[in-house]
Scaffold this motif. Structure first.
Motif, PDB file in Angstrom:
ATOM      1  N   PHE A  63      42.260  71.392 106.849  1.00  0.00           N
ATOM      2  CA  PHE A  63      42.516  70.103 106.209  1.00  0.00           C
ATOM      3  C   PHE A  63      41.686  69.015 106.865  1.00  0.00           C
ATOM      4  O   PHE A  63      41.359  69.067 108.051  1.00  0.00           O
ATOM      5  CB  PHE A  63      44.010  69.744 106.215  1.00  0.00           C
ATOM      6  CG  PHE A  63      44.629  69.572 107.577  1.00  0.00           C
ATOM      7  CD1 PHE A  63      44.729  68.317 108.156  1.00  0.00           C
ATOM      8  CD2 PHE A  63      45.165  70.662 108.260  1.00  0.00           C
ATOM      9  CE1 PHE A  63      45.320  68.151 109.400  1.00  0.00           C
ATOM     10  CE2 PHE A  63      45.758  70.504 109.501  1.00  0.00           C
ATOM     11  CZ  PHE A  63      45.844  69.248 110.077  1.00  0.00           C
ATOM     12  N   HIS A  64      41.351  68.038 106.044  1.00  0.00           N
ATOM     13  CA  HIS A  64      40.627  66.849 106.491  1.00  0.00           C
ATOM     14  C   HIS A  64      41.681  65.875 107.015  1.00  0.00           C
ATOM     15  O   HIS A  64      42.556  65.453 106.267  1.00  0.00           O
ATOM     16  CB  HIS A  64      39.848  66.280 105.305  1.00  0.00           C
ATOM     17  CG  HIS A  64      39.110  65.018 105.581  1.00  0.00           C
ATOM     18  ND1 HIS A  64      38.576  64.262 104.577  1.00  0.00           N
ATOM     19  CD2 HIS A  64      38.799  64.368 106.725  1.00  0.00           C
ATOM     20  CE1 HIS A  64      37.978  63.201 105.084  1.00  0.00           C
ATOM     21  NE2 HIS A  64      38.099  63.240 106.392  1.00  0.00           N
ATOM     22  N   TYR A  65      41.583  65.547 108.283  1.00  0.00           N
ATOM     23  CA  TYR A  65      42.476  64.581 108.910  1.00  0.00           C
ATOM     24  C   TYR A  65      41.827  63.203 108.750  1.00  0.00           C
ATOM     25  O   TYR A  65      40.710  62.985 109.213  1.00  0.00           O
ATOM     26  CB  TYR A  65      42.657  64.935 110.389  1.00  0.00           C
ATOM     27  CG  TYR A  65      43.248  63.829 111.230  1.00  0.00           C
ATOM     28  CD1 TYR A  65      44.620  63.634 111.295  1.00  0.00           C
ATOM     29  CD2 TYR A  65      42.421  62.976 111.958  1.00  0.00           C
ATOM     30  CE1 TYR A  65      45.149  62.603 112.067  1.00  0.00           C
ATOM     31  CE2 TYR A  65      42.949  61.951 112.732  1.00  0.00           C
ATOM     32  CZ  TYR A  65      44.312  61.772 112.778  1.00  0.00           C
ATOM     33  OH  TYR A  65      44.839  60.759 113.539  1.00  0.00           O
ATOM     34  N   ILE A  66      42.539  62.296 108.089  1.00  0.00           N
ATOM     35  CA  ILE A  66      41.987  60.981 107.797  1.00  0.00           C
ATOM     36  C   ILE A  66      42.873  59.919 108.446  1.00  0.00           C
ATOM     37  O   ILE A  66      44.059  59.796 108.119  1.00  0.00           O
ATOM     38  CB  ILE A  66      41.927  60.734 106.273  1.00  0.00           C
ATOM     39  CG1 ILE A  66      41.153  61.840 105.588  1.00  0.00           C
ATOM     40  CG2 ILE A  66      41.330  59.363 105.971  1.00  0.00           C
ATOM     41  CD1 ILE A  66      41.370  61.910 104.089  1.00  0.00           C
ATOM     42  N   SER A  67      42.275  59.152 109.354  1.00  0.00           N
ATOM     43  CA  SER A  67      42.998  58.069 109.995  1.00  0.00           C
ATOM     44  C   SER A  67      41.994  57.117 110.624  1.00  0.00           C
ATOM     45  O   SER A  67      41.071  57.552 111.314  1.00  0.00           O
ATOM     46  CB  SER A  67      43.931  58.601 111.089  1.00  0.00           C
ATOM     47  OG  SER A  67      44.476  57.523 111.826  1.00  0.00           O
ATOM     48  N   PRO A  68      42.174  55.820 110.410  1.00  0.00           N
ATOM     49  CA  PRO A  68      41.277  54.862 111.065  1.00  0.00           C
ATOM     50  C   PRO A  68      41.434  54.896 112.590  1.00  0.00           C
ATOM     51  O   PRO A  68      40.547  54.456 113.313  1.00  0.00           O
ATOM     52  CB  PRO A  68      41.686  53.512 110.484  1.00  0.00           C
ATOM     53  CG  PRO A  68      43.054  53.710 109.949  1.00  0.00           C
ATOM     54  CD  PRO A  68      43.163  55.150 109.566  1.00  0.00           C
ATOM     55  N   ARG A  69      42.512  55.431 113.084  1.00  0.00           N
ATOM     56  CA  ARG A  69      42.729  55.512 114.536  1.00  0.00           C
ATOM     57  C   ARG A  69      41.940  56.660 115.172  1.00  0.00           C
ATOM     58  O   ARG A  69      41.770  56.701 116.380  1.00  0.00           O
ATOM     59  CB  ARG A  69      44.218  55.679 114.834  1.00  0.00           C
ATOM     60  CG  ARG A  69      45.012  54.461 114.456  1.00  0.00           C
ATOM     61  CD  ARG A  69      46.476  54.639 114.834  1.00  0.00           C
ATOM     62  NE  ARG A  69      47.195  53.436 114.532  1.00  0.00           N
ATOM     63  CZ  ARG A  69      48.217  53.369 113.687  1.00  0.00           C
ATOM     64  NH1 ARG A  69      48.643  54.449 113.068  1.00  0.00           N
ATOM     65  NH2 ARG A  69      48.819  52.224 113.473  1.00  0.00           N
ATOM     66  N   LYS A  70      41.557  57.624 114.362  1.00  0.00           N
ATOM     67  CA  LYS A  70      40.741  58.766 114.824  1.00  0.00           C
ATOM     68  C   LYS A  70      41.400  59.510 115.984  1.00  0.00           C
ATOM     69  O   LYS A  70      40.753  59.837 116.977  1.00  0.00           O
ATOM     70  CB  LYS A  70      39.337  58.305 115.181  1.00  0.00           C
ATOM     71  CG  LYS A  70      38.631  57.693 113.985  1.00  0.00           C
ATOM     72  CD  LYS A  70      37.251  57.228 114.303  1.00  0.00           C
ATOM     73  CE  LYS A  70      36.714  56.560 113.050  1.00  0.00           C
ATOM     74  NZ  LYS A  70      35.345  56.316 113.016  1.00  0.00           N
ATOM     75  N   LEU A  71      42.674  59.800 115.838  1.00  0.00           N
ATOM     76  CA  LEU A  71      43.428  60.523 116.857  1.00  0.00           C
ATOM     77  C   LEU A  71      43.519  62.012 116.512  1.00  0.00           C
ATOM     78  O   LEU A  71      44.591  62.619 116.566  1.00  0.00           O
ATOM     79  CB  LEU A  71      44.831  59.916 116.999  1.00  0.00           C
ATOM     80  CG  LEU A  71      44.891  58.530 117.623  1.00  0.00           C
ATOM     81  CD1 LEU A  71      46.268  57.904 117.447  1.00  0.00           C
ATOM     82  CD2 LEU A  71      44.509  58.581 119.088  1.00  0.00           C
ATOM     83  N   CYS A  72      42.390  62.610 116.184  1.00  0.00           N
ATOM     84  CA  CYS A  72      42.386  64.011 115.768  1.00  0.00           C
ATOM     85  C   CYS A  72      42.844  64.948 116.886  1.00  0.00           C
ATOM     86  O   CYS A  72      43.480  65.975 116.616  1.00  0.00           O
ATOM     87  CB  CYS A  72      41.017  64.425 115.239  1.00  0.00           C
ATOM     88  SG  CYS A  72      39.663  64.164 116.400  1.00  0.00           S
ATOM     89  N   PHE A  73      42.578  64.613 118.135  1.00  0.00           N
ATOM     90  CA  PHE A  73      43.008  65.469 119.241  1.00  0.00           C
ATOM     91  C   PHE A  73      44.527  65.383 119.419  1.00  0.00           C
ATOM     92  O   PHE A  73      45.186  66.366 119.760  1.00  0.00           O
ATOM     93  CB  PHE A  73      42.287  65.092 120.533  1.00  0.00           C
ATOM     94  CG  PHE A  73      40.782  65.069 120.376  1.00  0.00           C
ATOM     95  CD1 PHE A  73      40.098  66.135 119.816  1.00  0.00           C
ATOM     96  CD2 PHE A  73      40.053  63.959 120.766  1.00  0.00           C
ATOM     97  CE1 PHE A  73      38.714  66.100 119.662  1.00  0.00           C
ATOM     98  CE2 PHE A  73      38.676  63.918 120.626  1.00  0.00           C
ATOM     99  CZ  PHE A  73      38.004  64.989 120.067  1.00  0.00           C
TER     100      PHE A  73
END
Length: 180
Positions: free
Chosen positions: A131-141
């Motif tokens: 899945f594509h993780y979408i967030s302006p915070r960019k907290l993918c880790f």
């Protein structure tokens, strides 16, 4: 950033390194809130980023590892306060779909201004989901850690990787969750 995240970060840090370490972080960070967090207030995202950066520096670990460890730890905390019906899922993939289709919808009902990440599911087989993780915070880790915490809660073993990551020059963050 909703205060609940910062309150839980405080608890996470104190559990790992003690109240004194938390106090040192708050004093050194010189935050607008002075680290006086409540669950319902919204704070500047930069406060969490500043604290994560300080933890990484002081503990000589990467920002990625701090985000991951916090995500894994905080999942059980969020799970315990999840909306009614969120506990009906017994599979990692089902729960991840429910985050997008049910849990975040319920969060937005309670707080229309909440900025929650979005998941765009790209592919799925019986043992692999991307899945594509979408967030302006960019907290993918942090999200990777959440998925590991979820897997522990469900009693399933998973590997989580990113086939693309904005922090590593990618155009987006794509998480790949594989049941093992």
């Amino acid at each position: 950033m909703k205060g609940i995240v910062l309150v839980k970060f405080n608890e996470f840090i104190e559990e790992l390194w003690g109240e004194g370490f938390w106090d040192k972080l708050i004093n050194e960070a010189d935050l607008p809130s002075e680290g006086a967090y409540t669950t319902v207030v919204t704070y500047d995202d930069q406060e969490l980023f500043m604290l994560i950066g300080l933890v990484a520096y002081k503990q000589n670990i990467s920002v990625r590892d701090v985000q991951f460890a916090f995500g894994k730890w905080v999942f059980k905390e969020f799970y315990n306060i999840a909306p009614s019906g969120a506990h009906d899922f017994e599979d990692v993939f089902e729960f991840l779909h429910a985050v997008q289709d049910f849990i975040h919808v319920e969060v937005k009902k309670l707080n229309p201004n909440a900025l929650v990440p979005e998941f765009k599911f790209l592919s799925e087989t019986f043992n692999k989901l991307s899945f594509h993780y979408i967030s302006p915070r960019k907290l993918c880790f942090f999200c990777e850690g959440i998925v590991h915490g979820l897997a522990e809660q469900m009693g399933q073993a998973v590997n989580v990787s990113q086939s693309e990551c904005e922090h590593e020059g990618g155009q987006r963050c794509v998480l790949v969750v594989e049941k093992v």
